[in-house]
Design an enzyme around this catalytic site. Structure first.
Site, short mmCIF file in Angstrom:
data_model
loop_
_atom_site.label_atom_id
_atom_site.label_comp_id
_atom_site.label_asym_id
_atom_site.label_seq_id
_atom_site.Cartn_x
_atom_site.Cartn_y
_atom_site.Cartn_z
N SER A 210 35.54 36.83 53.79
CA SER A 210 34.38 37.25 53.01
C SER A 210 33.14 37.25 53.90
O SER A 210 33.13 37.96 54.91
CB SER A 210 34.22 36.36 51.77
N GLU A 338 40.83 42.77 45.21
CA GLU A 338 39.62 42.03 45.59
C GLU A 338 38.60 41.93 44.47
O GLU A 338 38.02 40.88 44.22
CB GLU A 338 38.96 42.71 46.80
N HIS A 443 39.98 38.28 45.34
CA HIS A 443 39.16 37.78 46.43
C HIS A 443 39.32 36.27 46.62
O HIS A 443 39.19 35.50 45.67
CB HIS A 443 37.70 38.12 46.14
#
Length: 526
Positions: A210, A338, A443
Site C-alpha cells: 500500500s 483490492e 486490500h
C-alpha cells in the site's frame, strides 16, 4: 546440527544459489546478541528462531528545529544500548481514538535467523509499512517466520506520516519528501550496518505494501536508488495508481499518491492558514504547534509524496514510461479484490453512499462519457449489490489494470514477477463486515501470509499456512537471487506483456491471465 540447521541445509541443497553446502566446517550456530553498529553497541534478544534488535534509532529525533528537516544521522551512544523493546510509533490518529503524539519515532527493528553461518552473508530485506501515509508502524509486523524460513535479515522501519512527513512550504528544503527521505535513510542505515548482523550490503531488497508499496515504486525511480537498492517488491502500490473521482472514497477527487511540488506547497500553505499561520511565517508558526494541534490536518497529507524535487525529480508514473528507474529485479502485484475494503469502509460509514440509486452518479463522476459503457460492462444485476459492482469496477480499473500496465512498462527494462493474491477466505484484517459485499482477497489481506500482525498468527487453515510458506519462500528466494523460483515451489514465469501474474491461493498457485479476468482490454479502450 539442531533442527534449524537441518532446515537451512535442506533449503541450501534445493536452491542453486545457496549450493555452497552445509559442511561440518560451515555449520550454523547461534549468533551473538551484542553487535556494534555505526552509532554504538546494541544488545538484542533471542527467541527460538530469531535474533531481534528493536527500537534502533536510524536518524536524529525530528523534533524542534529538526521538524520538517531531512533526516540527520543518529547520535552515537556510549556503552551497550538495550535493544529488547520496540520504539514508539510515529504520530498518528489511533483506532481507539487516542492519538500517538511522540515525534521521536525514527527507529527500526532488525530480525535475523537465530543461527547463522559466519561464512555466509544473508540478504537484507527492508519493509515499508502501509497505512495511507498517515498511520501504521514497522512495529506491527512480526517478521520472525520470514527471517527463519527464508534465511534473510528483515528490517522494519518507521517513517514520518501525514503533515509531519509530507508538508510542503515555499523554500523549505525537502518539501513533500520528509517521509520518503526517512525511508531512504532507513535503507542506507541497513546498507551501512548489514555486516554487523551477518548481512550482505550488496544485496538489499526494499519491499512494502500500500503506502509502503507506492513508496517502494517511487524509490526505484529516484536517482538515490542507484547502487543502494538491489531488488524491489511492490504490493498494492504501482507507480501507475490513479483513482478516478470517488474511486477511493465517494466524494474524493481524482488523485494518485504523487503530487507535483507546486501542489504540495500550495496545500501546505492552505493547511498552515487553517491553523492560523500566515504565509510569511508558516514554518516557524507550524513548528510552534504541538503534535496534537497538528492532528486535524494529518489526513490532508495522505497520498502526498512530492515530485519535482531533488529526491524525486520526476513523476514516478512518467519515469516508468521513460524507462528512467533503477534497472533492478522487481516483484509486484496485489490482492484480487483490492477495492472491496475501501467500498466496505464507505458503506459502514454511510450505507446510502453506494446504492442502486447512486451507482449511475458514481459512474458518471468517475468516468464521464464512458459511464454508460461501464454500467453495461458492470451491471448491478450481475453482482447482486451496488457495493459489489462498484468495488469490482474500482478493483479492476484503479488497481489491477493499472498495476498490470506498470508491470508491462517495467518489463521493458528488467525482470518482473507479477502476482495476485486470491485467497477467498483470507483473514478479514480490515474488520469490515457489510451485507452483500464479501471481503475475500481484498486490500492488505495478503499480509498474514507473510507476517504475524502484532505478533498474532491469523492463518487458521492448513491450506492457508501452506500458502504462507510458499509465499515466504517466493519472497525470500527473490531476495537471495532476484528470481522467486526455487525447487519445491510451483513455477513462476516472469511477465513480459503485462497480462500474466502468479495466482496465490490455497491449493492453487499458478500463472493466470490477470488482464483478462479484470477486463483490462475494456479499460484500455478510449
Amino acid at each position: 546440527m539442531d533442527m534449524h540447521s537441518n532446515r537451512a541445509c535442506l533449503a541450501t541443497a534445493l536452491a542453486a544459489v545457496l549450493l555452497a553446502g552445509c559442511s561440518p566446517q560451515g555449520q550454523a550456530s547461534p549468533a551473538e546478541l551484542t553487535v556494534r553498529v555505526d552509532s554504538g553497541e546494541l544488545r538484542g534478544i533471542a527467541t527460538a528462531k530469531s535474533r531481534q534488535f528493536l527500537g534502533i534509532p536510524f536518524a536524529k529525533p525530528p523534533v524542534g528545529a529538526l521538524r520538517w528537516q531531512l533526516p540527520q544521522p543518529p547520535d552515537k551512544w556510549d556503552g551497550v544500548r538495550d535493544a529488547s523493546r520496540l520504539g514508539p510509533m510515529c504520530p498518528q490518529a489511533a483506532p481507539d481514538g487516542k492519538p500517538v503524539l511522540t515525534e521521536d519515532c525514527l527507529v527500526l527493528n532488525v530480525t535475523t535467523p537465530r543461527a547463522q553461518r559466519p561464512d555466509r552473508k544473508l540478504p537484507v530485506m527492508v519493509w515499508l509499512h502501509g497505512g495511507g501515509f498517515t498511520r501504521d508502524s514497522g512495529n506491527m509486523y512480526d517478521v520472525q517466520r520470514m527471517a527463519d524460513q527464508g534465511g534473510v535479515i528483515v528490517v522494519t522501519a518507521n517513517y514520518r506520516l501525514g503533515v509531519l512527513g509530507y508538508l510542503g512550504l515555499p523554500g523549505l528544503a525537502g518539501s513533500g519528501n520528509f517521509g520518503l527521505a526517512d525511508q531512504f535513510a532507513a535503507v542506507e542505515w541497513a546498507d551501512r550496518n548489514a555486516a554487523a548482523f551477518g548481512g550482505d550490503p550488496g544485496n538489499v531488497t526494499v519491499f512494502g505494501q500500500s503506502a509502503g508499496g507506492m513508496s517502494t515504486c517511487a524509490m526505484i525511480t529516484s536517482p538515490k536508488a542507484r547502487g543502494l537498492i538491489d531488488k524491489a517488491i511492490i504490493s498494492s502500490g504501482s507507480c501507475e495508481l490513479n483513482w478516478p473521482t470517488g474511486g477511493l472514497f465517494p466524494g474524493a477527487p481524482e488523485h494518485g499518491p504523487y503530487v507535483p511540488l507546486a501542489k504540495g506547497v500550495a496545500d501546505g500553505l492552505s493547511a498552515a492558514s487553517g491553523l492560523g499561520c500566515s504565509p510569511d511565517s508558516a514554518l516557524e508558526c507550524l513548528r510552534g504547534k504541538t503534535v496534537e494541534q497538528l492532528m486535524p490536518i494529518m489526513q490532508s497529507f495522505a497520498d502526498h509524496v512530492a515530485y519535482g524535487t531533488d529526491l524525486l525529480p520526476k513523476d514516478p508514473k512518467k519515469a516508468l514510461r521513460d524507462g528512467d528507474f533503477a534497472k533492478i529485479p522487481v516483484m509486484s502485484g496485489g490482492a484480487r479484490d483490492e477495492a472491496r475494503s475501501f467500498v466496505g469502509g464507505a458503506l459502514m460509514y454511510n450505507p446510502e453512499l453506494i446504492t442502486e440509486k447512486t451507482y449511475p452518479t458514481l459512474l458518471s463522476k468517475a468516468f464521464g462519457a464512458r459511464a454508460d459503457a461501464v454500467a453495461k460492462e458492470y451491471p448491478i444485476a450481475e453482482y447482486g449489490s451496488a457495493g459489489l459492482a462498484w468495488a469490482t469496477v474500482n478493483s479492476d480499473q484503479s488497481w489491477a489494470c493499472q498495476a498490470q500496465e506498470g508491470h508491462r512498462l517495467l518489463a521493458k527494462h528488467t525482470s518482473v514477477f507479477a502476482f495476485e493474491f486470491a485467497d477467498e477466505k483470507a483473514p478479514n484484517v480490515n474488520q469490515i463486515t457489510v451485507p452483500g459485499l464479501p471481503m475475500g482477497p481484498t486490500h492488505a489481506t495478503e499480509l498474514p501470509s507473510l507476517f504475524e500482525l502484532n505478533g498474532v498468527d491469523l492463518l487458521r487453515e492448513e491450506g492457508q499456512r501452506e500458502l504462507g510458506r510458499t509465499m515466504v519462500g517466493y519472497w525470500t528466494q527473490f531476495a537471495h537471487t532476484g528470481d522467486p523460483n526455487h525447487a519445491g515451489a510451483p513455477s513462476w514465469p516472469a511477465t513480459t506483456d503485462g497480462k500474466q501474474a502468479q495466482r496465490l491461493a490455497p491449493g492453487d498457485v499458478r500463472p493466470v491471465d490477470v488482464s483478462a479476468s479484470h477486463k483490462c482490454a475494456f479499460w484500455a479502450a478510449r
